[in-house]
Design an enzyme around this catalytic site. Structure first.
Site, PDB file in Angstrom:
ATOM      1  N   HIS A  65       0.863  -1.288   0.142  1.00 41.67           N
ATOM      2  CA  HIS A  65       0.044  -0.050  -0.034  1.00 41.67           C
ATOM      3  C   HIS A  65       0.820   1.241  -0.010  1.00 41.67           C
ATOM      4  O   HIS A  65       0.357   2.333   0.054  1.00 41.67           O
ATOM      5  CB  HIS A  65      -0.874   0.035   1.342  1.00 41.67           C
ATOM      6  CG  HIS A  65      -0.154   0.035   2.408  1.00 41.67           C
ATOM      7  ND1 HIS A  65       0.215  -0.999   3.113  1.00 41.67           N
ATOM      8  CD2 HIS A  65       0.075   1.199   3.461  1.00 41.67           C
ATOM      9  CE1 HIS A  65       0.716  -0.526   4.205  1.00 41.67           C
ATOM     10  NE2 HIS A  65       0.721   0.689   4.369  1.00 41.67           N
TER      11      HIS A  65
HETATM   12  C1  UD1 Z   1      -2.264   5.150   5.939  1.00 36.82           C
HETATM   13  C2  UD1 Z   1      -0.989   5.773   6.607  1.00 36.82           C
HETATM   14  C3  UD1 Z   1       0.038   4.933   6.319  1.00 36.82           C
HETATM   15  C4  UD1 Z   1      -0.068   3.409   6.805  1.00 36.82           C
HETATM   16  C5  UD1 Z   1      -1.481   2.969   6.306  1.00 36.82           C
HETATM   17  C6  UD1 Z   1      -1.870   1.759   6.945  1.00 36.82           C
HETATM   18  C7  UD1 Z   1      -0.771   8.193   6.684  1.00 36.82           C
HETATM   19  C8  UD1 Z   1       0.312   9.177   5.822  1.00 36.82           C
HETATM   20  N1  UD1 Z   1      -0.575   7.007   5.954  1.00 36.82           N
HETATM   21  O1  UD1 Z   1      -1.981   5.143   4.476  1.00 36.82           O
HETATM   22  O2  UD1 Z   1       1.480   5.143   7.052  1.00 36.82           O
HETATM   23  O3  UD1 Z   1       0.680   2.600   6.688  1.00 36.82           O
HETATM   24  O4  UD1 Z   1      -2.647   3.868   6.691  1.00 36.82           O
HETATM   25  O5  UD1 Z   1      -2.989   1.052   6.416  1.00 36.82           O
HETATM   26  O6  UD1 Z   1      -1.189   8.404   7.401  1.00 36.82           O
HETATM   27  N2  UD1 Z   1      -9.369   4.063   1.848  1.00 36.82           N
HETATM   28  C9  UD1 Z   1     -10.798   3.793   1.745  1.00 36.82           C
HETATM   29  N3  UD1 Z   1     -11.278   3.480   3.143  1.00 36.82           N
HETATM   30  C10 UD1 Z   1     -10.723   3.431   4.179  1.00 36.82           C
HETATM   31  C11 UD1 Z   1      -9.379   4.213   4.183  1.00 36.82           C
HETATM   32  C12 UD1 Z   1      -9.023   4.435   2.914  1.00 36.82           C
HETATM   33  O7  UD1 Z   1     -11.440   3.678   0.519  1.00 36.82           O
HETATM   34  O8  UD1 Z   1     -11.357   3.206   5.567  1.00 36.82           O
HETATM   35  C13 UD1 Z   1      -8.804   4.660   0.704  1.00 36.82           C
HETATM   36  C14 UD1 Z   1      -9.189   6.033   0.251  1.00 36.82           C
HETATM   37  O9  UD1 Z   1      -9.265   6.076  -1.146  1.00 36.82           O
HETATM   38  C15 UD1 Z   1      -8.047   6.866   0.546  1.00 36.82           C
HETATM   39  C16 UD1 Z   1      -6.956   5.902   0.557  1.00 36.82           C
HETATM   40  O10 UD1 Z   1      -7.224   4.689   0.724  1.00 36.82           O
HETATM   41  O11 UD1 Z   1      -7.762   8.094   0.116  1.00 36.82           O
HETATM   42  C17 UD1 Z   1      -5.699   6.383   1.459  1.00 36.82           C
HETATM   43  O12 UD1 Z   1      -6.203   6.360   2.592  1.00 36.82           O
HETATM   44  P1  UD1 Z   1      -5.223   7.078   3.784  1.00 36.82           P
HETATM   45  O13 UD1 Z   1      -5.840   7.140   5.217  1.00 36.82           O
HETATM   46  O14 UD1 Z   1      -4.985   8.560   3.242  1.00 36.82           O
HETATM   47  O15 UD1 Z   1      -3.624   6.627   3.576  1.00 36.82           O
HETATM   48  P2  UD1 Z   1      -3.244   5.105   3.532  1.00 36.82           P
HETATM   49  O16 UD1 Z   1      -2.661   4.577   2.370  1.00 36.82           O
HETATM   50  O17 UD1 Z   1      -4.400   4.281   4.130  1.00 36.82           O
HETATM   51  N1  UDP Z   2      -3.381  -6.501   8.772  1.00 36.68           N
HETATM   52  C1  UDP Z   2      -4.783  -7.254   8.920  1.00 36.68           C
HETATM   53  N2  UDP Z   2      -5.526  -7.534   7.688  1.00 36.68           N
HETATM   54  C2  UDP Z   2      -4.931  -7.260   6.506  1.00 36.68           C
HETATM   55  C3  UDP Z   2      -3.517  -6.841   6.259  1.00 36.68           C
HETATM   56  C4  UDP Z   2      -2.924  -6.425   7.595  1.00 36.68           C
HETATM   57  O1  UDP Z   2      -5.020  -7.213  10.052  1.00 36.68           O
HETATM   58  O2  UDP Z   2      -5.420  -7.622   5.518  1.00 36.68           O
HETATM   59  C5  UDP Z   2      -2.801  -6.127  10.002  1.00 36.68           C
HETATM   60  C6  UDP Z   2      -1.355  -6.764  10.018  1.00 36.68           C
HETATM   61  O3  UDP Z   2      -1.402  -8.048  10.722  1.00 36.68           O
HETATM   62  C7  UDP Z   2      -0.724  -5.639  11.071  1.00 36.68           C
HETATM   63  C8  UDP Z   2      -1.389  -4.370  10.674  1.00 36.68           C
HETATM   64  O4  UDP Z   2      -2.589  -4.705   9.851  1.00 36.68           O
HETATM   65  O5  UDP Z   2      -0.957  -5.845  12.285  1.00 36.68           O
HETATM   66  C9  UDP Z   2      -0.342  -3.524   9.632  1.00 36.68           C
HETATM   67  O6  UDP Z   2      -0.943  -2.370   9.273  1.00 36.68           O
HETATM   68  P1  UDP Z   2      -0.749  -1.856   7.879  1.00 36.68           P
HETATM   69  O7  UDP Z   2       0.126  -2.811   6.850  1.00 36.68           O
HETATM   70  O8  UDP Z   2      -1.953  -1.295   7.268  1.00 36.68           O
HETATM   71  O9  UDP Z   2       0.103  -0.392   8.268  1.00 36.68           O
HETATM   72  P2  UDP Z   2       1.582  -0.474   8.522  1.00 36.68           P
HETATM   73  O10 UDP Z   2       2.080  -1.246   9.480  1.00 36.68           O
HETATM   74  O11 UDP Z   2       2.408  -0.374   7.155  1.00 36.68           O
HETATM   75  O12 UDP Z   2       1.564   1.070   8.943  1.00 36.68           O
END
Ligand code: UD1
Ligand code: UDP
Length: 365
Positions: free
Chosen positions: A213
């Protein structure tokens, strides 16, 4: 003492749960949980509250998605009112997401002390939004709880005082230690495979588990196409199960890649317990997630990280993690090396023992 916890995105929930539980055992502490609403889909948020035993948030800011500036500013604007109303003595923020830095900034201006859980991690790559969030949050925090000793070194070098920095271990691993058995009991890899109609192909020869992601991998259509093509090729030798993060799903939709006949199985994000079982059953993990680098190291599962750097170096120096960078030839040869018995062996880093939150509670209580 009134403590407010701020969480907002998927990886926050595994970290806040054990800290709230540990502080709940102390006398004289009242706790408030604030959800920013950065993540809001049921399988990115609500499922974790249920599975991790978190209380319902006292406050949900429901900020949703947006550009970095929009999302950060909305969290800041909305949280300020609640901080003024609830008047916590201390605010705990977690990890490195936009919710973390937004809360820390507002608290600093309101003179409310901030404690940062998972402090001190550095990728030294400011092209990552999370690196900016980590640096700013650590500068503003009064108390810093680190998961590994490199965190202490980084913070001291950046001018934090030694008495502010506490090496407590990894709170995400506290949750894993607590729920590992339950995960297996409720969701054996076989049951999960059945649920997704993957039985047979998955279980006979093992499988790879994929999550991606990071903007550097998924926001660039050329890079994302190359990654998916590589996974399709690899899936001829090792079936791949890929729970797709919503950011990645949005990007993939625009590409029109066909995966129908392949053994690359694209599924929705799964809950914590299912994902934990899937990790335990996997032959290897391919990821760019921070938390999954740590969990795979704890579980001893080979992890190939599709990034040029990591803010979690201990997973490479001590654990099972290998940085393959964005070089997909390297990814392919690393997969084949593991399939041919050449998986990197690792050990569990110091203080990743399930007791990090208890150490935090003891320091605070
Ligand atoms: C965010 C964090 C990242 C983390 C990740 C974990 C920041 C800058 N980034 O990235 O560090 O690793 O979460 O998963 O805070 N969206 C949905 N539904 C949701 C959430 C998001 O559809 O419930 C989609 C939206 O299109 C959104 C995109 O995902 O624009 C990105 O979501 P966002 O929270 O901005 O950043 P992540 O890529 O999820
Ligand atoms: N995780 C989950 N379901 C998924 C993918 C990840 O429960 O489909 C859990 C994973 O086990 C870990 C956490 O989400 O505990 C990691 O989050 P993510 O990869 O979204 O964020 P990051 O750690 O990169 O910030």
């Amino acid at each position: 003492m009134k403590i407010m916890h701020v969480a907002g995105a998927r990886p926050n929930f595994m970290k806040v749960a054990p800290v709230m539980a540990a502080l709940g055992k102390k006398n004289g502490i009242r706790q408030v949980l604030l959800h920013t609403g950065q993540h809001y889909d049921a399988n990115m948020s609500e499922i974790f509250f249920r599975q991790l035993g978190l209380p319902n948030p006292d406050i949900n800011l429901e900020v949703g998605s947006g550009s970095h500036a929009t999302q950060t500013a909305q969290i800041m604007t909305k949280i300020e009112a609640f901080l003024c109303e609830k008047k916590p003595d201390l605010v705990l923020v977690y990890g490195d997401v936009n919710s973390t830095v937004a809360a820390a900034l507002v608290c600093a201006k309101l003179l409310i002390p901030v404690a940062h859980v998972e402090a001190g991690l550095r990728s030294f790559d400011r092209a990552m939004p999370e690196e900016i969030n980590r640096i700013v949050t650590d500068q503003l925090a009064e108390m810093l709880f680190t998961p590994s000793i490199d965190g202490d070194e980084n913070l001291l070098r950046e001018g934090k005082r030694a008495n502010q920095v506490h090496f407590v271990g990894n709170v995400m691993i506290d949750t894993l230690v607590r729920l590992k058995k339950k995960a297996n009991a409720l969701h054996s890899p076989q049951q999960v495979a059945e649920k997704y109609n993957l039985l047979g192909s998955l279980l006979s020869k093992g499988y790879g588990l994929v999550t991606l992601h990071r903007p550097s991998n998924v926001d660039d259509p050329i890079m994302l196409t190359r990654i998916i093509e590589t996974l399709l090729e690899l899936s001829k030798d090792l079936p791949m199960l890929f729970p797709i993060h919503p950011r990645t799903l949005h990007r993939l939709k625009g590409l029109g890649i066909q995966t129908d006949d392949a053994r690359l199985f694209l599924i929705d994000p799964v809950g914590y317990l299912e994902f934990l079982s899937l990790q335990q059953g996997a032959s290897l993990v391919i990821t760019d997630s921070g938390g999954i680098q740590e969990e795979s190291t704890y579980l001893g599962i080979p992890c190939l990280t599709v990034r040029e750097n990591t803010e979690r170096p201990v997973t490479v120096t001590v654990g099972t993690n290998v940085l393959v960078g964005q070089d997909l030839m390297r990814l392919k040869s690393a997969v084949f090396s593991i399939l041919n018995g050449g998986a990197k062996q690792g050990t569990i880093p110091p203080l990743w023992d399930g007791l990090a939150s208890k150490r935090i509670a003891n320091i605070m209580g």
